[in-house]
Design a protein around this motif. Structure first.
Motif, PDB file in Angstrom:
ATOM      1  N   PHE A  60      -0.490  10.031  -7.285  1.00 27.52           N
ATOM      2  CA  PHE A  60       0.644  10.922  -7.544  1.00 27.52           C
ATOM      3  C   PHE A  60       1.790  10.708  -6.554  1.00 27.52           C
ATOM      4  O   PHE A  60       2.902  11.189  -6.774  1.00 27.52           O
ATOM      5  N   ILE A  61       1.552   9.963  -5.456  1.00 28.48           N
ATOM      6  CA  ILE A  61       2.629   9.726  -4.492  1.00 28.48           C
ATOM      7  C   ILE A  61       3.484   8.510  -4.854  1.00 28.48           C
ATOM      8  O   ILE A  61       4.535   8.303  -4.256  1.00 28.48           O
TER       9      ILE A  61
ATOM     10  N   ILE B   6       4.940   0.569  -3.474  1.00 29.00           N
ATOM     11  CA  ILE B   6       3.561   0.822  -3.907  1.00 29.00           C
ATOM     12  C   ILE B   6       3.514   0.982  -5.416  1.00 29.00           C
ATOM     13  O   ILE B   6       2.620   0.458  -6.086  1.00 29.00           O
ATOM     14  N   GLU B   7       4.486   1.697  -5.968  1.00 29.47           N
ATOM     15  CA  GLU B   7       4.530   1.900  -7.416  1.00 29.47           C
ATOM     16  C   GLU B   7       4.624   0.567  -8.151  1.00 29.47           C
ATOM     17  O   GLU B   7       3.918   0.347  -9.146  1.00 29.47           O
ATOM     18  N   GLU B   8       5.455  -0.328  -7.658  1.00 28.01           N
ATOM     19  CA  GLU B   8       5.600  -1.638  -8.290  1.00 28.01           C
ATOM     20  C   GLU B   8       4.272  -2.388  -8.295  1.00 28.01           C
ATOM     21  O   GLU B   8       3.888  -3.004  -9.295  1.00 28.01           O
TER      22      GLU B   8
ATOM     23  N   ALA C 208       0.645  13.256   2.345  1.00 25.64           N
ATOM     24  CA  ALA C 208       1.817  13.445   3.208  1.00 25.64           C
ATOM     25  C   ALA C 208       1.819  12.435   4.346  1.00 25.64           C
ATOM     26  O   ALA C 208       2.864  11.867   4.700  1.00 25.64           O
ATOM     27  N   TRP C 209       0.643  12.189   4.918  1.00 20.30           N
ATOM     28  CA  TRP C 209       0.529  11.225   6.019  1.00 20.30           C
ATOM     29  C   TRP C 209       0.869   9.806   5.555  1.00 20.30           C
ATOM     30  O   TRP C 209       1.667   9.110   6.195  1.00 20.30           O
ATOM     31  N   LEU C 210       0.303   9.386   4.432  1.00 24.56           N
ATOM     32  CA  LEU C 210       0.559   8.035   3.940  1.00 24.56           C
ATOM     33  C   LEU C 210       2.017   7.855   3.514  1.00 24.56           C
ATOM     34  O   LEU C 210       2.593   6.776   3.679  1.00 24.56           O
ATOM     35  N   ARG C 211       2.612   8.918   3.020  1.00 27.26           N
ATOM     36  CA  ARG C 211       4.030   8.867   2.659  1.00 27.26           C
ATOM     37  C   ARG C 211       4.882   8.659   3.910  1.00 27.26           C
ATOM     38  O   ARG C 211       5.836   7.870   3.901  1.00 27.26           O
ATOM     39  N   GLU C 212       4.543   9.327   5.006  1.00 26.26           N
ATOM     40  CA  GLU C 212       5.272   9.131   6.270  1.00 26.26           C
ATOM     41  C   GLU C 212       5.078   7.713   6.789  1.00 26.26           C
ATOM     42  O   GLU C 212       6.011   7.090   7.308  1.00 26.26           O
TER      43      GLU C 212
END
Length: 370
Positions: A68-69, A76-78, A247-251
């Protein structure tokens, strides 16, 4: 490319603590390694290979549970969508949503969060239904290793050259006015080192935005338990842990790919405008700095008689940096000081207090260091 062990304290960082060691299980067999201590057992160090400690499995991988992130992490989405496309191609099927074929990566991305509503048809013979559950399971098994691979490029491969450049400039630059402790060195070198220190803070799985994130999640804990009922306490805790991990991985993503927002960006820009650095070097035969499973940390205690509040990071057994508030726009003016045994012990006790579970040393016994 995935590796089973993902080190949250980089091996290239720990390499500086390597020395001739022996393990507790084979005390007469010596090898090149580090002395490892559990925080609650500081009697004798256990010699270990640096590859065997301070890691977790698939720590930085993005799996379906965390997918979901990906809209907020385009790289990452690509990668994730490309893997879905490859899975479909290898199975010889097309994905359909509401009767319309998802003919390219953009359409796969657009409808990804309705994955459970997809159906699958073979390309040949055309329109024949494929095994839906098996294909869904295959897609949901995807892991993106984007963060892991990027950390290798951004931190692991650059740590030692940046460290060597910084120490070389500090050791060879003449102090300002020839008498004081300040060395004026290349600001880019200082910024590069500060970025490495921030990465050491951010890539740790215990990173919690300096205590802010747990407080935010705690606000939602009771309402969620009230909604789900007391029998689902474990489900609530699992849900909150997933949110914290996300949240951590997004940072971490923001820092690695230099997104101009979030903790890493704020710390780096603040450092460039208001921070100054002090480099401490051990006197010969006065001991060495330890490190831990949290090698870079913010020490912030208002009750101390003297103000030691700053970011600390042991760089090697001989060098430790302290990053603190200073004169504005003076980052390149680095203070260089020597540390005797008393000061080394003070810093080591601080490092120990901030460690989570373990510390590392080049000494088999810590009596002289603590």
């Amino acid at each position: 490319m995935s590796v089973k062990r993902q080190h949250y304290v980089p091996r290239v960082y720990l390499k500086n603590w390597e020395t001739r060691v022996s393990s507790k299980s084979e005390p007469r067999k010596y090898f090149q390694g580090i002395y490892y201590y559990e925080k609650d057992d500081l009697g004798t160090g256990d010699g270990k290979n640096k590859n065997s400690v301070l890691w977790e499995s698939r720590l930085y991988n993005i799996d379906y549970e965390l997918s979901f992130i990906i809209p907020s992490c385009p790289i990452i989405e690509e990668d994730y969508i490309a893997q879905i496309d490859a899975k479909l191609t290898s199975r010889g099927v097309d994905a359909y949503f509401n009767g319309e074929v998802l003919k390219d990566k953009e359409s796969l991305k657009q409808h990804f969060f309705k994955l459970d509503e997809w159906e699958f048809r073979h390309k040949e013979p055309p329109m024949n239904l494929a095994k839906r559950q098996a294909t869904l399971s295959d897609i949901k098994s995807i892991h993106s290793y984007t963060l892991e691979d990027a950390l290798d490029d951004v931190v692991e491969k650059k740590w030692q050259p940046i460290l060597d450049d910084f120490i070389h400039q500090m050791e060879t630059t003449v102090p300002l006015n020839g008498i004081d402790e300040i060395r004026r060195i290349d600001e880019s070198v200082v910024v590069d080192l500060i970025k490495m220190v921030i990465f050491l803070m951010c890539r740790n799985p215990d990173f919690d935005y300096l205590g802010i994130l747990p407080k935010i999640l705690n606000i939602f804990r009771k309402p969620l338990k009230d909604i789900t009922g007391t029998k689902n306490t474990v489900d609530v805790e699992d849900f909150l842990q997933i949110q914290q991990n996300a949240a951590w991985l997004r940072e971490l993503y923001n820092g690695i790919f230099e997104v101009p927002e979030g903790y890493f960006y704020t710390m780096k820009t603040t450092a460039q405008s208001t921070f100054q650095m002090i480099l401490f070097k051990t006197w010969e035969n006065q001991g060495s700095f330890i490190t831990s499973d949290k090698p870079a940390f913010l020490h912030n205690l208002l009750v101390e008689a003297t103000n030691n509040n700053a970011i600390y990071c042991p760089l090697t057994p001989d060098y430790l940096v302290m990053i603190t508030k200073g004169e504005k726009h003076s980052l390149r003016d680095v203070n260089f000081r020597m540390a005797n045994n008393g000061l080394i012990k003070k810093f080591n006790r601080m490092i120990l207090s901030h460690a989570n579970k373990a510390i590392v040393s080049d000494y088999k016994h810590l009596g002289y260091l603590l």
